[in-house]
Design a protein around this motif. Structure first.
Motif, PDB file in Angstrom:
ATOM      1  N   GLY A   1       0.943  -1.337  -0.125  1.00 21.60           N
ATOM      2  CA  GLY A   1      -0.135  -0.039   0.066  1.00 21.60           C
ATOM      3  C   GLY A   1       0.893   1.189  -0.155  1.00 21.60           C
ATOM      4  N   PHE A   2       1.929   1.386  -0.266  1.00 19.95           N
ATOM      5  CA  PHE A   2       3.072   2.613  -0.383  1.00 19.95           C
ATOM      6  C   PHE A   2       3.452   2.713  -1.817  1.00 19.95           C
ATOM      7  N   SER A   3       2.422   2.707  -2.854  1.00 11.41           N
ATOM      8  CA  SER A   3       2.837   2.704  -4.134  1.00 11.41           C
ATOM      9  C   SER A   3       3.270   4.448  -4.358  1.00 11.41           C
ATOM     10  N   GLY A   4       2.999   5.267  -3.328  1.00  9.92           N
ATOM     11  CA  GLY A   4       3.079   6.811  -3.552  1.00  9.92           C
ATOM     12  C   GLY A   4       4.510   6.992  -2.930  1.00  9.92           C
ATOM     13  N   VAL A   5       5.320   6.154  -2.295  1.00  5.03           N
ATOM     14  CA  VAL A   5       6.369   6.576  -1.816  1.00  5.03           C
ATOM     15  C   VAL A   5       7.501   6.421  -2.940  1.00  5.03           C
ATOM     16  N   SER A   6       8.300   7.296  -3.207  1.00  5.91           N
ATOM     17  CA  SER A   6       9.339   7.381  -4.232  1.00  5.91           C
ATOM     18  C   SER A   6      10.800   6.571  -3.856  1.00  5.91           C
ATOM     19  N   ILE A   7      11.299   6.231  -5.112  1.00  6.38           N
ATOM     20  CA  ILE A   7      12.488   5.399  -4.912  1.00  6.38           C
ATOM     21  C   ILE A   7      13.489   6.468  -5.497  1.00  6.38           C
ATOM     22  N   MET A   8      14.385   7.060  -4.670  1.00  7.37           N
ATOM     23  CA  MET A   8      15.780   7.763  -5.231  1.00  7.37           C
ATOM     24  C   MET A   8      17.002   6.630  -5.269  1.00  7.37           C
ATOM     25  N   SER A   9      17.233   5.988  -6.359  1.00 11.33           N
ATOM     26  CA  SER A   9      18.208   4.890  -6.324  1.00 11.33           C
ATOM     27  C   SER A   9      19.700   5.626  -6.389  1.00 11.33           C
ATOM     28  N   TYR A  10      20.523   4.949  -5.479  1.00  9.17           N
ATOM     29  CA  TYR A  10      22.124   5.370  -5.778  1.00  9.17           C
ATOM     30  C   TYR A  10      22.458   4.685  -7.019  1.00  9.17           C
ATOM     31  N   THR A  11      22.216   5.358  -7.978  1.00 10.98           N
ATOM     32  CA  THR A  11      22.489   4.657  -9.241  1.00 10.98           C
ATOM     33  C   THR A  11      23.936   4.299  -9.712  1.00 10.98           C
ATOM     34  N   ALA A  12      24.859   5.092  -9.443  1.00 13.05           N
ATOM     35  CA  ALA A  12      26.243   5.019  -9.468  1.00 13.05           C
ATOM     36  C   ALA A  12      26.757   5.487  -8.193  1.00 13.05           C
ATOM     37  N   LYS A  13      27.054   4.643  -7.300  1.00 13.52           N
ATOM     38  CA  LYS A  13      27.798   4.731  -5.965  1.00 13.52           C
ATOM     39  C   LYS A  13      29.192   4.068  -6.051  1.00 13.52           C
ATOM     40  N   TYR A  14      29.955   5.135  -6.014  1.00 16.11           N
ATOM     41  CA  TYR A  14      31.536   4.495  -6.311  1.00 16.11           C
ATOM     42  C   TYR A  14      32.178   4.093  -4.929  1.00 16.11           C
ATOM     43  N   ALA A  15      33.167   3.183  -5.258  1.00 17.29           N
ATOM     44  CA  ALA A  15      33.966   2.782  -4.103  1.00 17.29           C
ATOM     45  C   ALA A  15      35.209   3.937  -3.772  1.00 17.29           C
ATOM     46  N   SER A  16      34.516   4.942  -3.164  1.00 15.87           N
ATOM     47  CA  SER A  16      35.480   6.162  -3.030  1.00 15.87           C
ATOM     48  C   SER A  16      36.399   6.277  -1.869  1.00 15.87           C
ATOM     49  N   ALA A  17      37.257   6.879  -1.727  1.00 16.29           N
ATOM     50  CA  ALA A  17      38.114   7.301  -0.659  1.00 16.29           C
ATOM     51  C   ALA A  17      37.701   8.459   0.155  1.00 16.29           C
ATOM     52  N   PHE A  18      36.472   9.300  -0.277  1.00 16.89           N
ATOM     53  CA  PHE A  18      35.774  10.503   0.134  1.00 16.89           C
ATOM     54  C   PHE A  18      34.799  10.032   1.083  1.00 16.89           C
ATOM     55  N   TYR A  19      34.378   8.872   1.404  1.00 17.97           N
ATOM     56  CA  TYR A  19      33.586   8.644   2.499  1.00 17.97           C
ATOM     57  C   TYR A  19      33.881   8.454   3.860  1.00 17.97           C
ATOM     58  N   GLY A  20      35.343   8.502   3.949  1.00 17.34           N
ATOM     59  CA  GLY A  20      35.805   8.503   5.429  1.00 17.34           C
ATOM     60  C   GLY A  20      35.215   9.130   6.519  1.00 17.34           C
ATOM     61  N   PRO A  21      34.959  10.363   6.388  1.00 20.96           N
ATOM     62  CA  PRO A  21      34.297  11.146   7.592  1.00 20.96           C
ATOM     63  C   PRO A  21      32.871  10.826   7.796  1.00 20.96           C
ATOM     64  N   PHE A  22      32.098  10.352   7.013  1.00 21.34           N
ATOM     65  CA  PHE A  22      30.752   9.797   7.136  1.00 21.34           C
ATOM     66  C   PHE A  22      30.857   8.517   7.754  1.00 21.34           C
ATOM     67  N   ARG A  23      31.874   7.647   7.623  1.00 22.35           N
ATOM     68  CA  ARG A  23      31.949   6.612   8.522  1.00 22.35           C
ATOM     69  C   ARG A  23      32.379   6.903   9.777  1.00 22.35           C
ATOM     70  N   ASP A  24      33.148   7.888  10.228  1.00 24.90           N
ATOM     71  CA  ASP A  24      33.546   8.313  11.472  1.00 24.90           C
ATOM     72  C   ASP A  24      32.075   8.895  12.134  1.00 24.90           C
ATOM     73  N   ALA A  25      31.188   9.352  11.175  1.00 21.93           N
ATOM     74  CA  ALA A  25      30.015   9.895  12.121  1.00 21.93           C
ATOM     75  C   ALA A  25      29.100   8.945  12.338  1.00 21.93           C
ATOM     76  N   LEU A  26      29.277   7.648  11.779  1.00 23.29           N
ATOM     77  CA  LEU A  26      28.084   6.625  11.857  1.00 23.29           C
ATOM     78  C   LEU A  26      28.878   5.293  12.712  1.00 23.29           C
ATOM     79  N   ASP A  27      30.168   5.314  12.845  1.00 23.32           N
ATOM     80  CA  ASP A  27      30.900   4.113  13.102  1.00 23.32           C
ATOM     81  C   ASP A  27      30.498   3.186  12.370  1.00 23.32           C
ATOM     82  N   SER A  28      30.541   3.140  11.218  1.00 18.87           N
ATOM     83  CA  SER A  28      29.793   2.132  10.335  1.00 18.87           C
ATOM     84  C   SER A  28      31.013   1.657   9.313  1.00 18.87           C
ATOM     85  N   ALA A  29      32.295   1.590   9.422  1.00 20.36           N
ATOM     86  CA  ALA A  29      33.020   1.192   8.550  1.00 20.36           C
ATOM     87  C   ALA A  29      33.241  -0.538   8.684  1.00 20.36           C
TER      88      ALA A  29
END
Length: 330
Positions: free
Chosen positions: A188-216
């Motif tokens: 029943g959630f056909s009105g909820v949109s999907i924004m796909s991470y279509t091209a998510k690269y294995a990047s070195a630029f994610y480091g601070p984000f992983r610090d923020a979430l402790d998710s490395a």
């Protein structure tokens, strides 16, 4: 008489009024989606050392922060949870806990700010004891694509029930857009949109984000599912699949080192294109500005303009509040 130029592009640059009149790319506050970090506790606002000016907020304080943003004209947010390590397991069960930090906070935000747009993140890594975006096979260490889809679908459904307007699958598992679309529509959630991470690269630029979430990741890396930074054509293959599977919007992540990919995707789809100006891109500008090597405000606006010029319709950026203030000043 010397041979003088007939064509003089400088005529269109000779005054600020003319420069404004012929400007091709315009930033607006409604272009921005503001990523915001949520943590446990009460009355918490903890600055992230690797992201000066960005904080983790407890659920009560995040409401105040969103209120400040709304006053600036920011109406779209992407909340991310810092999950207590004790709640993590290999199947990311906490991700579907309606009484957990993330989903309760999403519901509370929508209750208090019904007109804001919330884009929620679908990936296992914040909730996984392995720190990966999918289920890790205990023996081989392989990221199990098809088994992970069930977890991702239930996570997306729980987020829709909590009030998410847009689901953002960031996991890069094959087939996840179609799977999530089917789960949402069947419930029943056909009105909820999907924004796909279509091209998510294995990047070195994610480091601070992983610090923020402790998710490395606890072991290995994410290169078996995130894209090779050297590849551009592969993004178009992912784009074609996401369109076929029912994505409503597509995203490129990171943004600044992938402006060519943003343009390539923009030229090959009629869907809205978004780009994620990620934590490392933010941190570089902030660090250089703190050293006095760059004018932080001018560099920020130039970075955001370049992303928009490349073809992004919307930009996820940690600069959203600062940029909104600049735009308000005119």
């Amino acid at each position: 008489m010397p041979n003088v130029p007939t064509h003089r592009p400088r005529r269109n640059r000779k005054s600020q009024v003319i420069r404004d009149m012929v400007q091709e790319t315009h930033l607006a506050t409604h272009d921005f989606i503001y990523p915001i970090f949520i943590t446990e506790g009460q009355n918490q606002q903890i600055e992230i050392k690797s992201m000066p000016g960005i904080h983790r907020f407890s659920a009560d304080r995040v409401i105040d922060e969103i209120g400040r943003c709304v006053e600036l004209g920011i109406k779209s947010f992407a909340p991310f949870p810092q999950v207590n390590e004790a709640l993590k397991d290999r199947l990311a069960r906490e991700s579907a806990n309606m009484d957990g930090l993330y989903l309760k906070t999403v519901a509370d935000i929508k209750r208090q700010f019904p007109d804001v747009v919330l884009m929620t993140d679908v990936a296992m890594d914040p909730y996984s004891s392995d720190g990966h975006d999918g289920i890790v096979d205990a023996e081989s260490g392989e990221i199990l694509n098809d088994a992970s889809l069930e977890v991702l679908g239930q996570m997306a459904l729980a987020q829709a029930r909590a009030g998410a307007d847009i689901i953002g699958p960031s996991d890069m598992m094959d087939g996840r857009v179609a799977w999530i679309r089917d789960v949402l529509d069947s419930n029943g959630f056909s009105g909820v949109s999907i924004m796909s991470y279509t091209a998510k690269y294995a990047s070195a630029f994610y480091g601070p984000f992983r610090d923020a979430l402790d998710s490395a990741p606890k072991k290995g890396d994410k290169k078996s599912y995130q894209m090779n930074p050297a590849n551009r054509r592969e993004a178009l293959r992912e784009l074609a699949l996401d369109e076929q599977e029912g994505a409503d919007m597509v995203m490129i992540k990171p943004a600044l080192s992938y402006l060519d990919v943003i343009r390539e995707v923009r030229d090959n789809t009629q869907l809205p294109v978004t780009a994620y100006n990620v934590s490392g891109e933010y941190a570089m500008v902030k660090a250089a500005a703190q050293q006095g090597w760059l004018d932080g405000e001018k560099t920020m606006m130039e970075v955001l303009t370049s992303i928009k010029r490349a073809g992004a319709d919307a930009i996820l950026t940690y600069f959203a509040k600062e940029a909104a203030e600049v735009l308000r000043r005119g």
